[in-house]
Design a protein around this motif. Structure first.
Motif, short mmCIF file in Angstrom:
data_model
loop_
_atom_site.label_atom_id
_atom_site.label_comp_id
_atom_site.label_asym_id
_atom_site.label_seq_id
_atom_site.Cartn_x
_atom_site.Cartn_y
_atom_site.Cartn_z
N LEU A 7 0.87 -1.31 -0.15
CA LEU A 7 0.11 -0.06 0.08
C LEU A 7 0.96 1.17 0.01
CD1 LEU A 7 -2.99 1.39 0.42
CD2 LEU A 7 -2.65 1.13 2.86
N ASN A 66 -10.56 4.64 1.94
CA ASN A 66 -10.47 5.30 0.33
C ASN A 66 -10.75 7.01 0.74
OD1 ASN A 66 -10.02 5.66 -2.32
ND2 ASN A 66 -11.93 4.71 -2.94
N THR A 95 -4.34 6.23 -3.27
CA THR A 95 -3.35 5.05 -2.94
C THR A 95 -3.23 4.09 -4.06
OG1 THR A 95 -5.31 3.55 -2.52
CG2 THR A 95 -4.44 4.89 -0.52
N THR A 96 -2.25 3.48 -4.00
CA THR A 96 -1.96 2.37 -4.93
C THR A 96 -1.61 0.94 -4.06
OG1 THR A 96 0.45 2.43 -5.21
CG2 THR A 96 -0.69 3.60 -6.76
N ARG A 101 -2.91 -2.90 -2.96
CA ARG A 101 -4.24 -3.81 -2.62
C ARG A 101 -4.72 -3.87 -1.20
NH1 ARG A 101 -6.51 -7.10 -6.38
NH2 ARG A 101 -7.68 -9.00 -5.68
N ASN A 152 -10.38 -1.13 -2.82
CA ASN A 152 -9.52 0.03 -3.14
C ASN A 152 -10.44 1.03 -4.05
OD1 ASN A 152 -7.95 -2.57 -3.31
ND2 ASN A 152 -6.16 -0.96 -3.37
N THR A 153 -11.22 0.54 -4.76
CA THR A 153 -12.13 1.56 -5.69
C THR A 153 -13.40 1.85 -5.13
OG1 THR A 153 -12.78 -0.27 -6.93
CG2 THR A 153 -10.44 0.55 -7.80
#
Ligand SMILES: Nc1ncnc2c1ncn2[C@@H]1O[C@H](COP(=O)(O)OP(=O)(O)O)[C@@H](O)[C@H]1O
Ligand SMILES: [Mg+2]
Length: 237
Positions: A10, A52, A56-57, A59, A68-69
């Motif tokens: 992360l 969120n 971020t990037t 998982r 994440n999304t």
């Protein structure tokens, strides 16, 4: 045991500033995990990343599903409740109104009423103060209210940001005791981020130490607590 939350590589960014540099950790279902670190280490950012609320990037999986999304609102609806730093109560509303707001995403009126009664059993002081403005409660009472409000969501996972902050040591003990009870009785998985390492390690099963956005130590909480080098180098006691 299986993982309730799995975080892999992360990274988090505030504009050009990178605050997390590829951290990984696991919260086992039903466990208490503590993330320890000094001021500015990235603890709050980690909690924001799970919900969120920061770019971020990497998982993040909750019960095996990537989140994440998802929007913060939908993440909350999955059963992930936050007790933010500084308690996050609505200071001008009274205790009971705060508890009702905690259940705002729920539709079951009867369930909400019985949960409010349950909170009053768990936190008798809140019952005594049910019509008092939250802002007029003591620091410890406000922290209890913040926890109770988060529990009104009936969460499967509770994220707490420095619940000991600004509280007298004896009051901190009460707050941590309640967290332990909630974990054992309701099987809520807990992630507590803290600068106050000593008490957090007493409560937790698993511990991670974060420094400038990287996990530098991890292990069973008892091992970390018993390791004098780690205590002195990273935890300040
Ligand atoms: N809104 C923001 N904008 C820019 N940088 C931020 C912001 N919030 C936090 N940071 C930076 O990110 C890093 C981690 O902060 P934070 O997660 O709040 O640390 P902690 O909660 O461990 O004290 C720090 O260097 C901090 O200055
Ligand atoms: Mg913080």
């Amino acid at each position: 045991m299986s993982a309730r939350l799995e975080v892999k590589d992360l990274r988090a960014y505030y504009g050009q500033v990178q605050a997390l540099h590829g951290i990984s950790f696991t919260l086992e279902e039903g466990s208490v995990t503590t993330l320890l670190g000094a001021n500015g280490a990235g603890k709050t950012t980690t909690l924001r990343a799970i919900c969120n609320m920061v770019r971020t990037t990497g998982r993040i999986e909750f019960d095996g599903k990537p989140i994440n999304t998802m929007s913060t609102e939908n993440i909350v609806k999955l059963g992930i409740a936050q007790v933010p730093q500084g308690r996050g109560t609505f200071t001008r509303m009274n205790v009971e109104e705060n508890l009702q707001l905690g259940a705002i995403t729920r539709g079951d009126k009867a369930g909400i009423a019985s949960d409010i009664e349950r909170m009053y059993e768990q936190f008798p002081v809140l019952k005594q103060r049910r019509t008092q403005q939250a802002g007029l409660l003591s620091g410890g009472e406000q922290q209890m209210l913040a926890v109770a409000r988060a529990l009104m969501l009936r969460p499967r996972m509770l994220l707490l940001d420095e619940p000991s902050f600004g509280l007298a040591p004896l009051v901190v003990r009460d707050v941590f005791k309640v967290l332990g009870e909630i974990n054992r009785r309701d099987k809520v998985t807990i992630l507590v981020v803290e600068q106050n390492a000593q008490l957090a390690l007493e409560l937790a099963d698993q511990a991670y130490v974060i420094e400038t956005g990287e996990i530098v130590k991890s292990g069973p909480a008892a091992d970390i607590a018993n390791n004098e080098d780690i205590r002195k180098s990273y935890l300040g006691y």
